[in-house]
Design a protein around this motif. Sequence first.
Motif, PDB file in Angstrom:
ATOM      1  N   LEU A  19       0.876  -1.122  -0.169  1.00 12.93           N
ATOM      2  CA  LEU A  19       0.026   0.058   0.092  1.00 12.93           C
ATOM      3  C   LEU A  19       0.717   1.317   0.102  1.00 12.93           C
ATOM      4  O   LEU A  19       0.256   2.226  -0.535  1.00 12.93           O
ATOM      5  N   ARG A  20       2.077   1.035   0.401  1.00 11.98           N
ATOM      6  CA  ARG A  20       2.825   2.490   0.673  1.00 11.98           C
ATOM      7  C   ARG A  20       3.410   2.575  -0.728  1.00 11.98           C
ATOM      8  O   ARG A  20       3.769   3.626  -0.750  1.00 11.98           O
ATOM      9  N   HIS A  21       3.678   1.595  -1.801  1.00  9.79           N
ATOM     10  CA  HIS A  21       4.487   1.802  -2.946  1.00  9.79           C
ATOM     11  C   HIS A  21       3.283   2.021  -3.971  1.00  9.79           C
ATOM     12  O   HIS A  21       3.713   2.185  -5.233  1.00  9.79           O
ATOM     13  N   LEU A  22       2.041   1.758  -3.707  1.00 12.81           N
ATOM     14  CA  LEU A  22       1.211   2.076  -4.902  1.00 12.81           C
ATOM     15  C   LEU A  22       0.907   3.565  -5.200  1.00 12.81           C
ATOM     16  O   LEU A  22       0.419   4.403  -4.362  1.00 12.81           O
ATOM     17  N   THR A  23       1.393   3.996  -6.559  1.00 14.47           N
ATOM     18  CA  THR A  23       1.269   5.269  -6.820  1.00 14.47           C
ATOM     19  C   THR A  23       0.920   5.232  -8.444  1.00 14.47           C
ATOM     20  O   THR A  23       1.029   4.006  -9.068  1.00 14.47           O
ATOM     21  N   PRO A  24       0.383   6.380  -9.011  1.00 12.57           N
ATOM     22  CA  PRO A  24       0.032   6.335 -10.196  1.00 12.57           C
ATOM     23  C   PRO A  24       1.398   5.926 -11.349  1.00 12.57           C
ATOM     24  O   PRO A  24       0.748   6.007 -12.366  1.00 12.57           O
ATOM     25  N   THR A  25       2.419   5.853 -10.709  1.00  3.39           N
ATOM     26  CA  THR A  25       3.720   5.830 -11.757  1.00  3.39           C
ATOM     27  C   THR A  25       4.577   4.532 -11.943  1.00  3.39           C
ATOM     28  O   THR A  25       5.154   4.460 -12.592  1.00  3.39           O
ATOM     29  N   ASN A  26       4.202   3.843 -10.983  1.00  2.00           N
ATOM     30  CA  ASN A  26       4.927   2.292 -10.879  1.00  2.00           C
ATOM     31  C   ASN A  26       4.107   1.292 -10.899  1.00  2.00           C
ATOM     32  O   ASN A  26       2.835   1.202 -11.044  1.00  2.00           O
ATOM     33  N   VAL A  27       4.829   0.312 -11.096  1.00  2.00           N
ATOM     34  CA  VAL A  27       4.162  -1.154 -10.983  1.00  2.00           C
ATOM     35  C   VAL A  27       4.850  -1.864  -9.750  1.00  2.00           C
ATOM     36  O   VAL A  27       6.054  -1.918  -9.646  1.00  2.00           O
ATOM     37  N   GLY A  87      -7.349  -3.234  -0.793  1.00  2.00           N
ATOM     38  CA  GLY A  87      -6.255  -1.895  -0.688  1.00  2.00           C
ATOM     39  C   GLY A  87      -6.057  -1.447  -2.043  1.00  2.00           C
ATOM     40  O   GLY A  87      -6.000   0.030  -2.180  1.00  2.00           O
ATOM     41  N   SER A  88      -5.723  -2.212  -2.999  1.00  2.00           N
ATOM     42  CA  SER A  88      -5.379  -1.505  -4.276  1.00  2.00           C
ATOM     43  C   SER A  88      -6.671  -1.010  -5.047  1.00  2.00           C
ATOM     44  O   SER A  88      -6.798   0.277  -5.776  1.00  2.00           O
ATOM     45  N   LYS A  89      -7.804  -1.411  -4.746  1.00  2.00           N
ATOM     46  CA  LYS A  89      -9.046  -0.906  -5.258  1.00  2.00           C
ATOM     47  C   LYS A  89      -9.209   0.656  -4.577  1.00  2.00           C
ATOM     48  O   LYS A  89      -9.588   1.504  -5.228  1.00  2.00           O
ATOM     49  N   SER A  90      -9.086   0.774  -3.353  1.00  2.00           N
ATOM     50  CA  SER A  90      -9.334   2.024  -2.590  1.00  2.00           C
ATOM     51  C   SER A  90      -8.414   2.948  -3.093  1.00  2.00           C
ATOM     52  O   SER A  90      -8.441   4.250  -2.909  1.00  2.00           O
ATOM     53  N   ASN A  91      -7.067   2.511  -3.583  1.00  2.00           N
ATOM     54  CA  ASN A  91      -6.093   3.360  -4.167  1.00  2.00           C
ATOM     55  C   ASN A  91      -6.255   3.590  -5.593  1.00  2.00           C
ATOM     56  O   ASN A  91      -5.333   4.321  -6.515  1.00  2.00           O
ATOM     57  N   LYS A  92      -7.519   3.256  -6.352  1.00  2.00           N
ATOM     58  CA  LYS A  92      -7.708   3.268  -7.756  1.00  2.00           C
ATOM     59  C   LYS A  92      -6.822   2.634  -8.450  1.00  2.00           C
ATOM     60  O   LYS A  92      -6.326   3.197  -9.531  1.00  2.00           O
TER      61      LYS A  92
END
Length: 277
Positions: free
Chosen positions: A70-78, A97-102
Amino acid sequence: MPLILISGIPCSGKTTRCEELKAFFQGKGKDVIVISEHEQIIRAGFDKNSIYLDSNKEKHVRGLLKSEVLRHLTPTNVVLLDGLNYIKGFRYELYCGSKSNKSTQCTVHAEINRQQAKEFNEDRKNDSERYLGEIFDALVMRYEEPDGRNRWDSPLFLVFPDQELDKEAIFASLFDKAPPPPNKSTENAPLSSTNFLYDLDQITKKIMNSIIEVKRSHPVGKVSIPGYEDLQLDVSRVSIPQLNRLRRQYITYSKLNTPNPSQIAPLFIQYLNVSLT
């Protein structure tokens, strides 16, 4: 943004697939972050055999993995999660968690013949990388295979050791579709004007006072609400605490779905009628 969750029994080739995907996505110009279960176990001061003999240690490591993802989920990485990920409940938590982070997500299931995996484990020269026989057997028995029919495992990519991983299909599943919308209950309430919140509070409070006044006459059936004569409500079967609870629920709902101020009163009466049916 995307999360690739790699799952499989011990010695099924998960790390090999992880490195393969890392090189592929980096070749596509993507920033790739690998989160390794094995590395988290070492950082926590455990070894790969002891943690599966102690449920508290295992939960601790799963918590570290989830936090890192969850800490590393950003719009720019995999993000690549390399681990057993054998508990479907844990995979569901990561999906939420990924769903809430879109973020989009997929699952890669590294499948293998159980006997072949056991032989691979026994052939490992480094004792720290080898599972004890009873631990290996227990993990194979406890493994809850991903199922593509489950939304948290979908899309699912199954691959055996001698098969080519369809990396282009994985790329398309992550970047050529929109992420699932977050649950309504987990979204922040939209910002509302101060006037709207004030009107919402005052109008519902005024209706509540009118209803309480009507109840004192012990009416039967639907009656008009003073000040809102065109709106009718059966107040004979509802208590004051129940009305207060319904008012709080309506206010919460209205903050999430801001109605036109002129609709506050009729929608509140309609909400009470429906709730009391």
